[in-house]
Design an enzyme around this catalytic site. Structure first.
Site, short mmCIF file in Angstrom:
data_model
loop_
_atom_site.label_atom_id
_atom_site.label_comp_id
_atom_site.label_asym_id
_atom_site.label_seq_id
_atom_site.Cartn_x
_atom_site.Cartn_y
_atom_site.Cartn_z
N LYS A 83 0.86 -1.19 0.00
CA LYS A 83 0.00 0.00 0.00
C LYS A 83 0.90 1.24 0.00
O LYS A 83 1.80 1.36 0.84
CB LYS A 83 -0.85 -0.03 1.26
CG LYS A 83 -2.19 0.65 1.18
CD LYS A 83 -2.94 0.32 2.47
CE LYS A 83 -4.31 0.89 2.49
NZ LYS A 83 -4.92 0.75 3.83
C1 E4P Z 1 -8.39 1.30 4.00
O1 E4P Z 1 -7.52 0.81 3.35
C2 E4P Z 1 -8.21 2.45 4.90
O2 E4P Z 1 -7.07 2.24 5.64
C3 E4P Z 1 -9.39 2.63 5.80
O3 E4P Z 1 -10.57 2.21 5.14
C4 E4P Z 1 -9.50 3.99 6.42
O4 E4P Z 1 -10.71 4.07 7.13
P1 E4P Z 1 -11.02 5.24 8.19
O5 E4P Z 1 -11.27 6.50 7.45
O6 E4P Z 1 -12.22 4.76 8.92
O7 E4P Z 1 -9.79 5.33 9.07
#
Ligand code: E4P
Length: 217
Positions: A83
């Site tokens: 990522k």
């Molecule tokens: C996904 O890859 C993200 O890390 C995640 O969905 C972020 O979510 P949040 O905005 O609830 O922290």
């Protein structure tokens, strides 16, 4: 639509895997912190619980160090997906890793133009954050619609991974638009099962069954 669990909690991932609903897992530095576990160890454990992609995020901001971190992370298991943030260095890393056949999830996407850039850099997944978009007065699902349109216009193979999902309506809308994947906290995935009429129906059937005086086993 594929379902990824947005968590680094092993118990939750194990439970979801048993339902057959789990197509992959996404983590981020905040979720690793929440787990209280060592990053590489917990990702290795998660990778054994699903055959699907498991996103592990780099924390460097420059391309050479991102590559060094990715090198360590992708050795954890074949299903690790690196990522990277939606920055110039993140997309350089995306291009280099994709060219080598490594899955890449480009994260922190908040505009359709950013999603276009990620697709051109060869991203496996683009992660638009709908919840954070909504929180700031924008329309998260409009963003998903725009990305779907653009990707379909040019037949990009990058999968739209709807992230920052906060409730079942986000899941429903993402599915109606035709998003490829959604990642949600386990509590949101479990909430998809809920319906008052299901609960009422079970209660009614069980009350009548008791009156029959029978047992099945
Ligand atoms: C996904 O890859 C993200 O890390 C995640 O969905 C972020 O979510 P949040 O905005 O609830 O922290």
């Amino acid at each position: 639509m594929k379902f990824f669990a947005d968590t680094a909690d092993i118990a939750d991932i194990t439970e979801l895997a048993a339902t057959g609903l789990l197509d992959g897992v996404t983590t981020n530095p905040s979720l690793i912190h929440k787990s209280g576990r060592k990053f590489v160890e917990v990702v290795a454990e998660i990778c054994k619980l699903t055959d699907g992609p498991v996103s592990a995020e780099v924390v460097a901001l420059d391309h050479p160090t991102m590559m060094k971190e990715a090198e360590i992370l992708r050795k954890i298991a074949d299903n690790v997906c690196i990522k990277v943030p939606l920055t110039i260095d993140g997309l350089k890393t995306c291009k280099a890793l994709s060219d080598e056949g490594t899955m890449v999830n480009v994260t922190l996407c908040f505009s359709a133009n950013q999603a276009l850039l990620a697709a051109k850099a060869g991203a496996t997944f683009i992660s638009p954050f709908v919840g954070r978009h909504d929180d700031n007065g924008f329309d998260g699902m409009k963003l998903i619609e725009d990305i779907r349109l653009i990707y379909d216009n040019y037949a990009f193979e990058t999968e739209i991974l709807v992230a920052s999902v906060r409730h079942p309506i986000h899941v429903l809308e993402a599915a109606k638009i035709g998003a490829d994947v959604m990642t949600a906290p386990p509590a949101v995935i479990k909430a998809l099962f809920n319906h008052v009429l299901t609960d009422k129906g079970i209660a009614g059937f069980l009350a009548d069954w008791e009156k029959t005086g029978q047992t099945i086993v």
